[in-house]
Design an enzyme around this catalytic site. Structure first.
Site, PDB file in Angstrom:
ATOM      1  N   CYS A  90       0.918  -1.009   0.121  1.00  0.00           N
ATOM      2  CA  CYS A  90      -0.064   0.035  -0.015  1.00  0.00           C
ATOM      3  C   CYS A  90       0.849   1.192  -0.088  1.00  0.00           C
ATOM      4  CB  CYS A  90      -0.854  -0.071   1.321  1.00  0.00           C
ATOM      5  SG  CYS A  90      -2.012   1.580   1.239  1.00  0.00           S
ATOM      6  N   VAL A  91       0.844   1.776  -1.289  1.00  0.00           N
ATOM      7  CA  VAL A  91       1.662   3.145  -1.197  1.00  0.00           C
ATOM      8  C   VAL A  91       1.017   4.098  -2.216  1.00  0.00           C
ATOM      9  CG1 VAL A  91       3.278   2.135  -3.000  1.00  0.00           C
ATOM     10  CG2 VAL A  91       4.074   4.204  -1.694  1.00  0.00           C
TER      11      VAL A  91
END
Length: 225
Positions: A90-91
Site C-alpha cells: 500500500c503506497v
C-alpha cells in the site's frame, strides 16, 4: 495478455535503463518470457529493521497500463505496516498519485523508501502499524526476526541472475534450477565464452558481462516493435 506496441516499447526502454543504471539498493531482474511481470530485489536500508536482508518483489502490470498503476507485491515475507501478510503493498504512488507518466524507477525507489519511513496511518498490516505507533521496540524486534528468517538467507545466497526467464512466484527461475543441476553434474557454467571467462577471472566482470548480455536482448526486442 496482449499489450500495445507503444506500451511494450516504453517498458523495454525503462527496463533497459534500470538494468544499465539501477537505483541505489535496487536490482531489476528481467523475465524475458514476460516483460510485463517486473521483478526486483531490494536491499534492506541501513538503520532499519530490514538491514542486511534482500527482499524480492514484483510489479504486475494491468491490461490498461499505463492508464492504471501496476500492482506491487513483496514475494519475500516482511513485517511492515504498509505490506499485508500476503505481500500486497500500500503506497500512494500505486494509487492516487499514479499518472501515466510515472516511471517504474520512481515506483521502485518509493517502495524502498517505504522501508525507511513506514506510514502506519494507512496500514495494511494493522498489527505492525499499531506496534510501530505504540510499542516501537516490539515492532523492531518482530520486523528484524522476519528479516532474519526470510530475507537474510536470500542475502547470503547472493543476487539472482539479471535475466530470470520463467521465474516463479517464489522468485526462483528455471535458469537458476538448470544452473544448479549442471553444477551438481559438473557441467559447464554457461554457453557464453565471455561469461565463462569473466566468472573465472573476476566476479565484477561476470556481472558486467551478464548486464551487457541482458541489454543486448532488450535492444533486440525493441527493434522488433
Amino acid at each position: 495478455m496482449a499489450y500495445p506496441a507503444a506500451v511494450m516499447k516504453r517498458l523495454a526502454v525503462e527496463l533497459s535503463d534500470l538494468v544499465a543504471s539501477p537505483p541505489e539498493g535496487i536490482r531489476v531482474l528481467l523475465n524475458e518470457a514476460q516483460l510485463t511481470d517486473v521483478r526486483a530485489e531490494i536491499e534492506g536500508p541501513a538503520g532499519t529493521p530490514f538491514e542486511g536482508g534482500l527482499f524480492q518483489m514484483r510489479l504486475c502490470l494491468p491490461a490498461d497500463f499505463p492508464a492504471s498503476p501496476p500492482k506491487g507485491l513483496f514475494v519475500t515475507k516482511i513485517f511492515h505496516p504498509n505490506v499485508s501478510t500476503s505481500g500486497d503493498i500500500c503506497v500512494n504512488v500505486l494509487k492516487r498519485d499514479w499518472t501515466s507518466e510515472t516511471t517504474l524507477r520512481h515506483v521502485l525507489m518509493v517502495i524502498r523508501c517505504l522501508l525507511i519511513q513506514p506510514f502506519p496511518d494507512s496500514a495494511l498490516n494493522e498489527e505492525a502499524g499499531k506496534l510501530l505507533l505504540e510499542e516501537y521496540d516490539e515492532y523492531d524486534k518482530r520486523a528484524r526476526l522476519m528479516t532474519n528468517i526470510h530475507a537474510m538467507c536470500l542475502a547470503k545466497r547472493g543476487p539472482t541472475p539479471l535475466t530470470a526467464s520463467g521465474a516463479n512466484a517464489g522468485g526462483t527461475s528455471s535458469a537458476d534450477t538448470h544452473a544448479g543441476k549442471k553444477d551438481k553434474e559438473g557441467g559447464a557454467e554457461g554457453s557464453s565464452p565471455t561469461l565463462k571467462k569473466a566468472k573465472s577471472d573476476n566476479p565484477k566482470a561476470a556481472a558486467g558481462a551478464a548486464a551487457n548480455s541482458t541489454m543486448a536482448k532488450v535492444k533486440k526486442g525493441l527493434k522488433r516493435l
